[in-house]
Design an enzyme around this catalytic site. Structure first.
Site, mmCIF file in Angstrom:
data_model
loop_
_atom_site.group_PDB
_atom_site.id
_atom_site.type_symbol
_atom_site.label_atom_id
_atom_site.label_comp_id
_atom_site.label_asym_id
_atom_site.label_seq_id
_atom_site.Cartn_x
_atom_site.Cartn_y
_atom_site.Cartn_z
ATOM 1 N N LYS A 1 0.834 -1.207 0.000
ATOM 2 C CA LYS A 1 0.000 0.000 0.000
ATOM 3 C C LYS A 1 0.870 1.260 0.000
ATOM 4 C CE LYS A 1 -3.717 -2.553 2.219
ATOM 5 N NZ LYS A 1 -4.400 -2.949 3.467
ATOM 6 N N GLN B 1 -4.099 -1.615 9.717
ATOM 7 C CA GLN B 1 -4.029 -2.960 9.141
ATOM 8 C C GLN B 1 -4.542 -3.996 10.143
ATOM 9 O OE1 GLN B 1 -3.047 -3.555 5.855
ATOM 10 N NE2 GLN B 1 -3.818 -5.609 6.266
ATOM 11 N N ASP C 1 -10.803 2.717 4.545
ATOM 12 C CA ASP C 1 -11.115 1.284 4.467
ATOM 13 C C ASP C 1 -12.623 1.060 4.517
ATOM 14 O OD1 ASP C 1 -9.053 -0.467 3.982
ATOM 15 O OD2 ASP C 1 -8.345 -0.484 6.057
#
Ligand SMILES: NC(=O)c1ccc[n+]([C@@H]2O[C@H](COP(=O)([O-])OP(=O)(O)OC[C@H]3O[C@@H](n4cnc5c(N)ncnc54)[C@H](OP(=O)(O)O)[C@@H]3O)[C@@H](O)[C@H]2O)c1
Length: 295
Positions: free
Chosen positions: A52, A96, A119
């Site tokens: 990412k 994450q 997200d």
């Protein structure tokens, strides 16, 4: 059979976003800035976060990686998220997952400012998605929809069977596929570990989305001729011939299933790169204050 090539589609999306960054710079505006939080040393999480961050650099975004020891207290983690929420230079925040067991993931997600939740896991954004309002769509489901759109995969009136009901993949995919949109307008069956007649349902499916986390779970005898297969799974299996000692396989028995279907995503190189492309799109939308994607 056509391969749904996530590397190719994600490269095209990244190129479009890179052009948008060039435009922002030419106008003297700030470039998108993503903050990623990584707790501990889970090897898969390390790999995901590294790609990412690398992808941000490739297209001209700024990124900040905050790494914490796996023993970090929940309070210290929440305090750092609050600082990112308050930092006007940060447009998107991702934490994450999974987090160590002593940290409550729900509390962490709920602490992220919904306007920076690229997200799309915050309940405010999930609620907006379910209501069909403009918002951040969770990156993996969004990436799957972008892929189906890119390849003009027919979805209207089709029966989609989604295997797995997680909050990050299965459930949102089922909502997006059933929406009155294109891609969308599927009749969706959402299945899970308590579904008794999974094979029977899969054999009726025009589209199967496999998000289970079990290597080669979907076998050729579960798939009807001409079905579309979206394999979300990323599973590490031992492989002595590889330097790393493992290789990645999906949730679908690729070689046997590919012979029967009309479209299929490979693993790796299918949904994985699309997840990153979708995250980058969400981050762009966060930076410029537009959350109109998928609507
Ligand atoms: N490509 C990407 O970018 C990406 C992104 C996210 C995840 N993934 C991968 O996708 C896979 C799924 O991830 P996830 O986070 O959604 O997993 P998860 O949270 O572990 O959920 C797995 C789902 O599969 C269901 N399941 C388990 N065994 C089953 C069975 N025998 N029959 C039917 N359903 C069964 C579970 O049912 P219950 O709810 O009943 O337990 C659950 O809903 C993993 O391999 C993960 O690494 C890939």
């Amino acid at each position: 059979m056509q391969i749904l090539d996530g590397k190719l589609v994600s490269a095209a999306i990244k190129a479009q976003l890179a052009d948008k960054v060039t435009e922002l710079k030419a106008l003297g505006q700030k470039v998108p800035h993503l903050a990623a939080i990584l707790v501990g040393n889970n090897p898969a999480s390390e790999t995901y976060v590294a790609s990412k961050v690398k992808s941000c650099a490739e297209i001209g975004y700024h990124s900040t990686l905050l790494r914490f020891d796996e023993k970090i207290s929940e309070k210290h983690l929440l305090d750092n998220i609050t600082l990112l929420n308050e930092n006007a230079d940060i447009d998107g925040i991702l934490v994450q997952l999974p987090l160590p067991k002593h940290i409550n993931e729900e509390v962490v997600i709920n602490t992220i400012d919904p306007s920076k939740d690229v997200d799309g896991f915050h309940p405010v954004n999930v609620g907006k998605m379910v209501s069909g309002l403009p918002t951040f769509i969770p990156a993996t489901p969004y990436g799957i929809m972008l892929m189906l759109e890119h390849y003009n995969v027919p979805t209207k009136g089709k029966h989609a069977v989604v295997i797995g009901r997680s909050h990050i993949v299965g459930t949102p995919v089922s909502i997006l596929l059933s929406r009155n949109s294109n891609p969308g307008n599927c009749t969706v069956t959402l299945t899970h570990s308590h579904t008794p007649n999974l094979k029977e349902l899969c054999l009726q499916a025009d589209i199967i989305v496999a998000a289970i986390g079990r290597p080669n779970f979907v076998t050729a005898d579960m798939v009807k001729e001409g079905a579309v297969i979206v394999d979300v799974g990323i599973n590490r299996i031992e492989d002595a011939s590889k330097k790393s000692g493992f290789r990645l396989v999906g949730d679908v028995d690729y070689n046997a299933v590919a012979e029967k279907c009309s479209f299929i995503t490979p693993v790796p190189g299918g949904v994985g790169p699309m997840t990153i492309a979708a995250l980058l799109k969400n981050t762009y939308h966060a930076a410029v204050g537009q959350k109109g994607n998928m609507n």
